[in-house]
Motif scaffolding. Structure first.
Motif, PDB file in Angstrom:
ATOM      1  N   GLU A 189      -6.404  -4.374  -9.591  1.00 39.87           N
ATOM      2  CA  GLU A 189      -6.743  -4.664  -7.226  1.00 39.87           C
ATOM      3  C   GLU A 189      -6.016  -5.291  -6.742  1.00 39.87           C
ATOM      4  O   GLU A 189      -5.046  -5.101  -5.946  1.00 39.87           O
ATOM      5  N   LYS A 223      -6.678   3.729  -3.122  1.00 33.63           N
ATOM      6  CA  LYS A 223      -7.109   2.904  -3.062  1.00 33.63           C
ATOM      7  C   LYS A 223      -8.932   3.769  -2.860  1.00 33.63           C
ATOM      8  O   LYS A 223      -9.068   4.297  -1.206  1.00 33.63           O
ATOM      9  N   ASP A 244       0.800  -1.368  -0.046  1.00 30.70           N
ATOM     10  CA  ASP A 244      -0.019  -0.132   0.447  1.00 30.70           C
ATOM     11  C   ASP A 244       1.040   1.057  -0.164  1.00 30.70           C
ATOM     12  O   ASP A 244       0.624   2.436  -0.721  1.00 30.70           O
ATOM     13  N   SER A 252     -11.231  -0.670  -4.674  1.00 34.58           N
ATOM     14  CA  SER A 252     -11.077  -0.748  -5.808  1.00 34.58           C
ATOM     15  C   SER A 252      -9.625   0.311  -5.876  1.00 34.58           C
ATOM     16  O   SER A 252      -9.858   1.945  -5.450  1.00 34.58           O
ATOM     17  N   LEU A 253      -9.506   0.435  -7.409  1.00 33.42           N
ATOM     18  CA  LEU A 253      -8.514   1.671  -7.165  1.00 33.42           C
ATOM     19  C   LEU A 253      -9.175   2.475  -7.575  1.00 33.42           C
ATOM     20  O   LEU A 253      -9.447   2.720  -8.914  1.00 33.42           O
TER      21      LEU A 253
END
Length: 572
Positions: free
Chosen positions: A216, A180, A170, A185-186
């Protein structure tokens, strides 16, 4: 300092037990034999039998230790195969949930010793099953919380490693500007995400469907690769040469100085100038696609009918190979027929041409006239992380695609069932044909139908004569064609296949050939026979020809065609 098993600790309470309650050596040997017979497969009957024997001696601590030792020894032995260890854990699980007694404190004290060793020798798939057993013990409240956590240290340590790796991933994605959303989801612009997905699909080429991952999922398992994909996608977008546009040519990196040229992205394809010049020569080739397609379809259909009706004898291996080849030829002929029909519809303005001048058609397919069943690349990636209790409640387009257009593209026209290959569909149709023939040979009891007249039922009048009274109500005065025929599905109209009349005389497209299971012959569907007048003044100068039902209806469903309407009659 080596850990001491609870089985090795001497307990004075064992000596105070009544000798009648202590299990005999012969019974221990028999129990050991039952453990050995369990093998690699956790057969429920055998596990229940082992639990029942343990239940008979659950109140004797010495007997419980002796029986538990029969299970523990192979569980701890390095000489025993890893595949045998998980069934032994299932035996312990059954005893804990169904027997308990003196076994409970013994296993609670000893599980923290054998659980890590068993965890180390199991495969990833087997570790998931072992974790499930460990979680069930908590759900049933078998052990105290502290004991349960102590014996589950391997799982807690693994979770800690995954959590740490996720935090690192992350941080890397966040540093690269990839954020995110709360749902995981991105947060990416639509154009950038589309280009990244295309590059990821290209990287997935040749991989199994189950091994492919989403963007993802890639952010969690390989953030460095995700950053590279984003960089490559930005390069492509900034250079104005999107992979989805169908343009061919040399893709250069955007102006970023000498460093950008020295470190091109691994996803950017470069081509030398001579190769680009040679590629342009393809645009100068002039081909009559329709005429070539007509000839190819005719040859394929001729091959199918000649081989399918051949009386020559062949070996079983040759028959299986020939069946596969004929099935492939049949599918190819159908596909090419669809392509030619689509090309003609586009040229006639019935379908929009979204090619944009680059040779593509609706759906983004590079081959002109691609059929609608062509697999969409959107369905080519499956995220295995969605296969959870919560994930199964959501719509998964990838799985739906594999169940329909992608995974099962061949549909039975008889009952609507779908199949992965043409061979499976052919076998299914053969079974339906045998069933229909069997039903025809069965004796049936004649019963009076609904609303049938008494004269027809008694035999004084035929059904044809009785129905002739209302015949005028179902026909049109202009064409003599019934309303039911006008409104019925065009694919229901079939004519026996005829190589000399394999094209529609109105549009010039080849007919689709199918095998009729009831009649046992090949037929053209969406086809009917009609009289074509070569000379309007002389009815005798006429000829019966075949037309598409859809084309015939497009002309107003005439009873006969004139020579100017049969545009393709000269090609027969």
């Amino acid at each position: 300092m080596p850990e001491t098993s609870v089985l090795e600790v001497h307990d004075s309470s064992d000596e105070s037990e009544d000798e009648d309650d202590v299990i005999e050596e012969e019974q221990i040997e028999e129990y050991q034999e039952m453990i050995d017979e369990l093998g690699n497969f956790p057969e429920k009957v055998k596990i229940n039998s082992l639990s029942m024997v343990a239940e008979d001696h659950a109140e004797s601590k010495k007997s419980a230790r002796s029986l538990y030792k029969c299970i523990r020894d192979p569980l701890m032995s390095p000489k025993v195969a890893s595949d045998r260890k998980l069934p032994l854990v299932y035996v312990i699980d059954s005893i804990l949930k169904n027997v308990k007694g003196k076994f409970l404190p013994i296993i609670e004290e000893d599980a923290k010793i054998w659980m890590p060793k068993v965890f180390d020798v199991l495969s990833d798939e087997q570790r998931v099953k072992l974790r499930k057993v460990w979680n069930i013990w908590k759900e049933f409240g078998v052990f105290k919380e502290s004991s349960w956590k102590e014996m589950g240290k391997p799982f807690l340590n693994a979770d800690s490693v995954v959590s740490t790796a996720k935090k690192v991933a992350d941080s890397k994605t966040k540093a690269a500007g990839i954020l995110k959303a709360p749902d995981g989801s991105l947060k990416l612009p639509a154009a950038l995400r589309k280009e990244m997905q295309i590059l990821l699909d290209e990287a997935h080429e040749g991989m199994s469907e189950l091994d492919k991952v989403s963007l993802e999922r890639l952010a969690d398992i390989n953030p460095d690769l995700l950053v590279e994909i984003k960089k490559a996608a930005k390069d492509v977008l900034s250079s104005g040469q999107s992979s989805s546009s169908g343009n061919t040519g040399q893709t250069s990196l955007p102006g970023g100085g000498e460093a950008a040229l020295n470190e091109p992205s691994i996803f950017v394809e470069t081509r030398p100038p001579e190769l680009l010049e040679r590629s342009k020569e393809w645009g100068k080739i002039k081909l009559d696609h329709l005429e070539v397609a007509h000839e190819l379809i005719g040859k394929l259909q001729h091959r199918i009918m000649s081989e399918a009706t051949s009386e020559q004898t062949h070996s079983l291996a040759d028959v299986m190979q020939m069946t596969g080849h004929l099935a492939a030829a049949s599918v190819t002929a159908t596909q090419i027929t669809n392509l030619t029909q689509r090309l003609k519809d586009i040229s006639d303005g019935k379908l929009p041409d979204s090619s944009g001048g680059n040779g593509t058609i609706p759906g983004g397919q590079m081959f002109p006239g691609a059929v609608e069943d062509t697999p969409n690349r959107h369905f080519m990636s499956i995220d295995k992380t969605l296969f959870t209790n919560d994930g199964l409640k959501k719509k998964n387009d990838s799985v739906i695609g594999l169940l329909y257009n992608v995974g099962l593209p061949f549909t039975s026209s008889s009952d609507g069932r779908r199949f992965a290959t043409q061979i499976e569909l052919s076998n299914h149709l053969d079974q339906l044909f045998k069933k229909s023939q069997l039903e025809k040979s069965m004796e049936r009891t004649e019963e009076r139908g609904w609303y049938i007249s008494g004269l027809v039922w008694t035999g004084e009048e035929t059904a044809t004569k009785a129905s002739a009274v209302g015949a005028g109500e179902g026909e049109t005065e202009a064409t003599g064609t019934s309303v039911a025929e006008e409104e019925s599905d065009p694919t229901k109209f079939t004519v026996p296949a005829d190589e000399s009349r394999d094209r529609c005389v109105i549009c010039g497209i080849n007919f689709k050939m199918v095998f009729d299971n009831d009649d046992g012959i090949y037929k053209y569907n969406n086809c009917r026979e009609i009289v074509v007048l070569q000379d309007e003044a002389a009815v005798k100068e006429s000829e019966s020809m075949l037309v598409h039902v859809t084309c015939w209806r497009g002309l107003g469903s005439p009873v006969e065609l004139t020579s100017d309407q049969a545009l393709q009659d000269a090609q027969y």
